[in-house]
Each structure stands twice: as C-alpha cells, then as structure tokens.
Design a protein around this motif. Structure first.
Motif, PDB file in Angstrom:
ATOM      1  N   THR A 161       0.849  -1.189   0.000  1.00 36.36           N
ATOM      2  CA  THR A 161       0.000   0.000   0.000  1.00 36.36           C
ATOM      3  C   THR A 161       0.884   1.238   0.000  1.00 36.36           C
ATOM      4  O   THR A 161       2.079   1.166   0.282  1.00 36.36           O
ATOM      5  CB  THR A 161      -0.924   0.037   1.235  1.00 36.36           C
ATOM      6  N   GLY A 162       0.278   2.392  -0.317  1.00 40.13           N
ATOM      7  CA  GLY A 162       1.019   3.647  -0.278  1.00 40.13           C
ATOM      8  C   GLY A 162       1.298   4.207  -1.658  1.00 40.13           C
ATOM      9  O   GLY A 162       0.779   3.720  -2.672  1.00 40.13           O
ATOM     10  N   PRO A 163       2.148   5.261  -1.731  1.00 41.54           N
ATOM     11  CA  PRO A 163       2.449   5.913  -3.007  1.00 41.54           C
ATOM     12  C   PRO A 163       3.050   4.945  -4.019  1.00 41.54           C
ATOM     13  O   PRO A 163       3.847   4.070  -3.664  1.00 41.54           O
ATOM     14  CB  PRO A 163       3.457   7.002  -2.609  1.00 41.54           C
ATOM     15  N   CYS A 164       2.683   5.115  -5.283  1.00 44.42           N
ATOM     16  CA  CYS A 164       3.190   4.237  -6.335  1.00 44.42           C
ATOM     17  C   CYS A 164       2.964   4.905  -7.685  1.00 44.42           C
ATOM     18  O   CYS A 164       2.344   5.968  -7.774  1.00 44.42           O
ATOM     19  CB  CYS A 164       2.503   2.872  -6.292  1.00 44.42           C
ATOM     20  N   GLY A 165       3.458   4.272  -8.730  1.00 43.12           N
ATOM     21  CA  GLY A 165       3.250   4.808 -10.066  1.00 43.12           C
ATOM     22  C   GLY A 165       4.179   4.182 -11.082  1.00 43.12           C
ATOM     23  O   GLY A 165       5.088   3.412 -10.733  1.00 43.12           O
ATOM     24  N   PRO A 166       3.990   4.499 -12.353  1.00 44.39           N
ATOM     25  CA  PRO A 166       4.859   3.956 -13.399  1.00 44.39           C
ATOM     26  C   PRO A 166       6.247   4.578 -13.326  1.00 44.39           C
ATOM     27  O   PRO A 166       6.419   5.693 -12.824  1.00 44.39           O
ATOM     28  CB  PRO A 166       4.139   4.367 -14.688  1.00 44.39           C
ATOM     29  N   ASP A 167       7.234   3.846 -13.806  1.00 48.50           N
ATOM     30  CA  ASP A 167       8.579   4.413 -13.871  1.00 48.50           C
ATOM     31  C   ASP A 167       9.197   4.106 -15.223  1.00 48.50           C
ATOM     32  O   ASP A 167       8.736   3.223 -15.954  1.00 48.50           O
ATOM     33  CB  ASP A 167       9.467   3.899 -12.733  1.00 48.50           C
ATOM     34  N   SER A 168      10.230   4.859 -15.533  1.00 53.33           N
ATOM     35  CA  SER A 168      11.006   4.626 -16.750  1.00 53.33           C
ATOM     36  C   SER A 168      12.465   4.514 -16.344  1.00 53.33           C
ATOM     37  O   SER A 168      13.015   5.428 -15.723  1.00 53.33           O
ATOM     38  CB  SER A 168      10.816   5.769 -17.750  1.00 53.33           C
ATOM     39  N   GLY A 206      -6.419  -2.798  -2.785  1.00 52.44           N
ATOM     40  CA  GLY A 206      -5.724  -2.896  -4.061  1.00 52.44           C
ATOM     41  C   GLY A 206      -6.092  -1.839  -5.078  1.00 52.44           C
ATOM     42  O   GLY A 206      -5.446  -1.746  -6.130  1.00 52.44           O
ATOM     43  N   THR A 207      -7.104  -1.035  -4.794  1.00 49.91           N
ATOM     44  CA  THR A 207      -7.484  -0.001  -5.747  1.00 49.91           C
ATOM     45  C   THR A 207      -6.496   1.159  -5.715  1.00 49.91           C
ATOM     46  O   THR A 207      -5.798   1.382  -4.720  1.00 49.91           O
ATOM     47  CB  THR A 207      -8.900   0.528  -5.448  1.00 49.91           C
ATOM     48  N   LEU A 208      -6.449   1.904  -6.814  1.00 48.31           N
ATOM     49  CA  LEU A 208      -5.566   3.055  -6.940  1.00 48.31           C
ATOM     50  C   LEU A 208      -6.381   4.340  -6.907  1.00 48.31           C
ATOM     51  O   LEU A 208      -7.419   4.440  -7.573  1.00 48.31           O
ATOM     52  CB  LEU A 208      -4.781   2.994  -8.253  1.00 48.31           C
ATOM     53  N   VAL A 209      -5.903   5.311  -6.127  1.00 52.82           N
ATOM     54  CA  VAL A 209      -6.525   6.634  -6.112  1.00 52.82           C
ATOM     55  C   VAL A 209      -5.431   7.658  -6.392  1.00 52.82           C
ATOM     56  O   VAL A 209      -4.270   7.458  -6.021  1.00 52.82           O
ATOM     57  CB  VAL A 209      -7.207   6.929  -4.757  1.00 52.82           C
ATOM     58  N   PRO A 210      -5.749   8.769  -7.050  1.00 49.27           N
ATOM     59  CA  PRO A 210      -4.727   9.776  -7.350  1.00 49.27           C
ATOM     60  C   PRO A 210      -4.175  10.406  -6.075  1.00 49.27           C
ATOM     61  O   PRO A 210      -4.906  10.636  -5.104  1.00 49.27           O
ATOM     62  CB  PRO A 210      -5.482  10.812  -8.193  1.00 49.27           C
ATOM     63  N   LEU A 211      -2.873  10.680  -6.073  1.00 44.10           N
ATOM     64  CA  LEU A 211      -2.268  11.425  -4.973  1.00 44.10           C
ATOM     65  C   LEU A 211      -2.700  12.893  -5.055  1.00 44.10           C
ATOM     66  O   LEU A 211      -3.054  13.384  -6.138  1.00 44.10           O
ATOM     67  CB  LEU A 211      -0.742  11.340  -5.051  1.00 44.10           C
ATOM     68  N   PRO A 212      -2.654  13.616  -3.923  1.00 42.07           N
ATOM     69  CA  PRO A 212      -3.005  15.039  -3.952  1.00 42.07           C
ATOM     70  C   PRO A 212      -2.129  15.842  -4.909  1.00 42.07           C
ATOM     71  O   PRO A 212      -2.554  16.856  -5.449  1.00 42.07           O
ATOM     72  CB  PRO A 212      -2.794  15.485  -2.499  1.00 42.07           C
ATOM     73  N   GLN A 213      -0.883  15.392  -5.097  1.00 42.56           N
ATOM     74  CA  GLN A 213       0.003  16.050  -6.052  1.00 42.56           C
ATOM     75  C   GLN A 213       0.764  14.983  -6.833  1.00 42.56           C
ATOM     76  O   GLN A 213       1.073  13.919  -6.315  1.00 42.56           O
ATOM     77  CB  GLN A 213       0.989  16.982  -5.336  1.00 42.56           C
ATOM     78  N   ARG A 214       1.061  15.269  -8.092  1.00 41.50           N
ATOM     79  CA  ARG A 214       1.795  14.341  -8.949  1.00 41.50           C
ATOM     80  C   ARG A 214       3.284  14.635  -8.795  1.00 41.50           C
ATOM     81  O   ARG A 214       3.742  15.746  -9.080  1.00 41.50           O
ATOM     82  CB  ARG A 214       1.348  14.505 -10.400  1.00 41.50           C
ATOM     83  N   ASN A 215       4.028  13.634  -8.331  1.00 43.19           N
ATOM     84  CA  ASN A 215       5.449  13.811  -8.037  1.00 43.19           C
ATOM     85  C   ASN A 215       6.313  13.043  -9.028  1.00 43.19           C
ATOM     86  O   ASN A 215       5.857  12.093  -9.670  1.00 43.19           O
ATOM     87  CB  ASN A 215       5.763  13.299  -6.624  1.00 43.19           C
ATOM     88  N   VAL A 216       7.573  13.447  -9.102  1.00 41.13           N
ATOM     89  CA  VAL A 216       8.577  12.684  -9.834  1.00 41.13           C
ATOM     90  C   VAL A 216       9.752  12.462  -8.893  1.00 41.13           C
ATOM     91  O   VAL A 216      10.268  13.406  -8.287  1.00 41.13           O
ATOM     92  CB  VAL A 216       9.063  13.412 -11.100  1.00 41.13           C
TER      93      VAL A 216
END
Length: 388
Positions: A161-168, A206-216
C-alpha cells in the motif's frame, strides 16, 4: 571522471534548473520511521511526497547515503554494494515525468558525455488498472532511444500500500559488441537511473486513487555510474575503492569475490559506525554485527590468525572522509577489535555446545530457539558451525 566530479556535475546541472540541494545525508531514518536504515534517496522525503510542503520548495536534489541488506547475497557481483550513495532529484507537484526524463537524457549525454547509442530505456506498458505511459514512450522516441515495454519491471511501489506509479528506467550498454537485445533479455544492459512518476496511492483493497500532487522521484547509484564512466567492469574498481584494492591484497590473500565482499562489508561497517551505530544483538546494531561476522568468517576460512586489528588506519580515515563523517578513526578501530574478540569467544562456546550429543543430529525450531535464547547462538551461526 572522478566520483567527486560526477557528484558536482549532477548537482550543478539540476541546481541550474531550479533544484535546491538537501544536505545532511545519514544512514539513520527520521524519528518514528519503522525501518532500520535509509534505503533510498526518497526515504526521508515520504511525508513531502504525500503533500506536506518541503521547506526548500518543490524542486529538490541530493546525494543520499543508503544501506540495503536485501542485496547482501549479491554483494561481490559487478553492481551491488551494501552501503552506497544515491543521486536523486524530486519534483513535488511541479514538473512532470516527461521533463524529468528530458533533463536526465541531457545530463547523461551532454553533461557526462555518454554516447546516446549506448542507452536503452524501459517504459510501463499498462495493465488492467492503468494505461501505458505514453508520455515517457514519446519522449524516448523523440530522442531516438530504443524502448522496451514492461509491466511489473516498470511499476514502482514501496510496499503493498502507499504511493506508487509507473517508472522509466535508463540502461547503459556494457558489452564488448555493439548494443543488442533488450534490458530484460541481456544483463549487459546495466540500469543506471530510474525515474518514478509517483501519481497514485494503493489502498488496502488494491485499488488506486490519485495522490493530492503528482510527483517525480529519480535515483541513480553513484558508484555504479562512476564505474561505467571510468570504463571499469565493476563498482569495486571505481576510484572510491582504490585504497581498498591497493591495500587489502597485500594484507590478506583473497580471491576476487572474497576481496570484494570483505572490502564492501568493512567499508560499510565503518560508515555505519561513523553514523553512531554500535554492535548489538538487535536492530541496527545487529546489522553491523552481521556484516563484521560475515567478514571474519571469510577471513578465518583460510587463516584463523587474521584479524580486524590489521586493518590499515588509512582505509578507515579515507572512508570517513569520503562520506563526510566526523568520527575518531582510532576509536572505530577499537570497536572493530572488540567485536572480533566477542565473536571469537562466541565461536568457541558454540563449538562446545554443538558438540553435545543433543545437537549432533538434525535440529528443529525448538533446538534453534534454545541455542539462541540460552547460549546466544543465532540460527545462521549454528548452521555455519555445523557445516564446518
């Protein structure tokens, strides 16, 4: 290009693009963090990735010392270290992944002089919950960098659980032939930089929700990058290991794999001690103790008279200086010597206990618990002594 030059080039490149440098790197996580050691540059920044304003702003850069025990069994290969430094950049709700990758490509090819033809990228292909990372794919195609699409290899998370996202991820070709194949099919492609587009939070179901801000969040291993830029075949041959490779072979005759392990573990132990950790039976202190005992086990395999007291003072001082640690080298060497004597006594006691008839046959979990709780013999040490 020296390791110090790599750091200077990296930091200045991103400072010119509005990043503010975070100082005060340490292996010890912030108070209240459940993990024993800092494992990546993003670790101390977790609250800010989740929306808390950072005092330095939205664009950050740093050099973070890290420790990973999950890689212990891989130490000795070309790319893995126990303690290493991570170069990192962050956008906290500011620029997006496309900009991060574009700057990354510019630093590698223009700032560090890497041939673009030796680069390969991987990009998230999409799955049942999120679509493909078309922005990253378009960016790499515009620069003419070949791309491999993957799913699991290009989705970053720090747990279930927690922050996640695609990476390159960006890979560098280390083969003797012209580049061929792809990163997942040929280990001559070595990963040098990961750019994570941290856009979601995974919930318990297991569901995904958007973070308050989009980070890199980006990170690349300093020693790994430096070794490639210096034309070396492993991280143990880059300039920061020069004193270790120069002095250890004259001190102890070891094969290449053991030389790497001993050098890595002793160097890591010095850094851990330099951050104020002391050997103990639990927590951070036990990680330190385990590193030293793994080292001694290798050293004593061929010659039980070898000892940590033989370690040259130059190596301790060089390591403390490189990691910018203000610690007394003589005091640290004394701690190493005391820990060695403690281990010698434990081994002798362990051999005597394991010679008893009760422990000559197979051991079950109750036996291991008894040996640990009554005689202070950890399971891994019992297994090692019995194998001898």
């Amino acid at each position: 290009m020296t390791t110090d030059s790599v750091v200077r080039t990296f930091v200045e490149y991103f400072e010119d693009r509005g990043q503010r440098r975070i100082t005060g790197s340490t292996l010890l996580p912030p108070p209240g963090d459940p993990v024993l050691f800092t494992t990546s540059g993003m670790h101390p920044l977790t609250p800010y990735l989740e929306g808390r304003p950072h005092p330095l702003g939205r664009r950050l850069v740093n050099v973070q010392r890290c420790l990973r025990t999950t890689d212990l069994d891989e130490v000795g290969d070309r790319t893995h270290l126990t303690v290493f430094e991570m170069l990192g950049t962050w956008s906290l709700g500011d620029y997006e992944g496309r900009q991060s990758l574009d700057w990354g490509y510019g630093l590698l090819t223009e700032g560090l002089g890497i041939d673009p033809g030796l680069l390969h990228a991987t990009v998230f292909a999409g799955d049942g919950q999120t679509g493909p990372d078309t922005e990253s794919l378009d960016l790499w195609e515009r620069h003419g960098v070949p791309v491999e699409l993957t799913v699991d290899d290009n989705w970053w998370s720090n747990g279930p659980t927690g922050p996640c996202g695609p990476d390159s991820e960006i890979f560098y070709w280390t083969g003797d032939t012209p580049p061929c194949s792809t990163p997942t099919q040929d280990d001559r492609w070595v990963e040098i930089w990961n750019h994570v587009m941290m856009r979601y939070r995974r919930l318990d179901d297991g569901t995904l929700v958007p973070l308050p801000q989009r980070n890199v969040d980006t990170g690349l291993g300093l020693e790994r990058l430096a070794s490639l830029l210096q034309g070396r075949t492993s991280v143990f041959e880059c300039d920061v290991f020069e004193p270790w490779r120069r002095l250890l072979p004259g001190l102890w005759v070891l094969d290449e794999n053991d030389l790497r392990l001993v050098g890595d573990h002793l160097r890591s132990a010095v850094v851990i001690l330099g951050d104020g950790v002391r050997p103990s039976a639990t927590g951070r202190g036990y990680v330190l103790r385990r590193l030293l005992r793994r080292t001694l086990t290798v050293l004593w395999r061929d010659d039980p008279t070898r000892g940590l007291g033989d370690l040259p003072d130059e190596l301790v001082r060089h390591t403390l200086g490189h990691f910018r640690q203000d610690a007394d080298a003589a005091a640290l060497r004394q701690i190493l010597a005391e820990e060695e004597q403690r281990f010698r006594r434990l081994l002798e006691r362990g051999r005597q206990v394991l010679a008893r008839p009760r422990f000559l046959g197979s051991l079950d979990d109750e036996d291991f618990r008894y040996l640990h709780d009554t005689h202070g013999l950890p399971r891994d040490l019992v297994v090692s002594l019995r194998s001898q």
